[in-house]
Design an enzyme around this catalytic site. Sequence first.
Site, mmCIF file in Angstrom:
data_model
loop_
_atom_site.group_PDB
_atom_site.id
_atom_site.type_symbol
_atom_site.label_atom_id
_atom_site.label_comp_id
_atom_site.label_asym_id
_atom_site.label_seq_id
_atom_site.Cartn_x
_atom_site.Cartn_y
_atom_site.Cartn_z
ATOM 1 N N ASP A 278 2.537 27.000 43.755
ATOM 2 C CA ASP A 278 3.832 26.086 43.270
ATOM 3 C C ASP A 278 4.003 25.207 43.500
ATOM 4 O O ASP A 278 4.360 24.559 44.577
ATOM 5 C CB ASP A 278 4.750 27.915 42.864
ATOM 6 C CG ASP A 278 6.465 26.904 42.086
ATOM 7 O OD1 ASP A 278 6.033 26.860 40.689
ATOM 8 O OD2 ASP A 278 7.420 26.286 42.975
ATOM 9 N N ASP B 289 7.300 22.701 41.501
ATOM 10 C CA ASP B 289 8.610 21.495 42.048
ATOM 11 C C ASP B 289 9.218 23.578 43.059
ATOM 12 O O ASP B 289 9.291 24.541 42.848
ATOM 13 C CB ASP B 289 9.037 22.215 40.520
ATOM 14 C CG ASP B 289 8.939 21.083 39.315
ATOM 15 O OD1 ASP B 289 8.794 19.815 39.494
ATOM 16 O OD2 ASP B 289 8.297 21.762 38.135
#
Length: 222
Positions: A17, A19
Amino acid sequence: MPATTPATLTTRALLLDMDGTLVNSDAVVERCWRRWAIRHGLDPEQALKVVHGRQGYATMAVLLPDRPMEQNYADNRVMLAEETADVDGVVPVPGAPAFMDAIAGLPHALVTSADEALAQARMGAAGLRMPETRVTAELVGASKPDPEGFLKGAAELGFDPADCVVFEDSEAGIQAGRAAGMRVVGVGPRAAAFAPDVHVMDLTTLTVTQTADGTLHLTFSA
């Protein structure tokens, strides 16, 4: 309950991922979503509890469940433009630069709810290398917590889901990794509550090595 460091995981590929996991973009996210919440008569603090990990339209559907989805898609386009233009305060998660350098030649992919433009803007602002293989918002039909993005990332890299480890920070992302049949490393304070296989506060305690048979060893020191 999540495992705590020290710990070791073995895997074949990494799905990352962005953020909250590689990039700390909380300042931008909170600015943009506070404005949106206020415009729609919502409590900004309550809105911020559900924004992380999902694509914008999916967050809007949670917060305004009776609103036509077409309006959510339209607002999402505006939100993406605002977020892409605002990189003030975007910084790497501690340890992320060294981590990205360490895995440069290893199987890995970015799997993010950001679109390509936003991912480029934030990775660039944080000074992080952009993975060659990535699954951005344009490439999936369903937002996290749906597992589609992680399954596509595994397929792009040529590995079975069980041979991948996900790095995530949010409830939606951890749920998506679990639903994809993958083990999950939770990164940062948000992740601790959602039972990842291993939880770390940042990436400074992580060492990645590869053995001759291609196995990746993830070692998390205390």
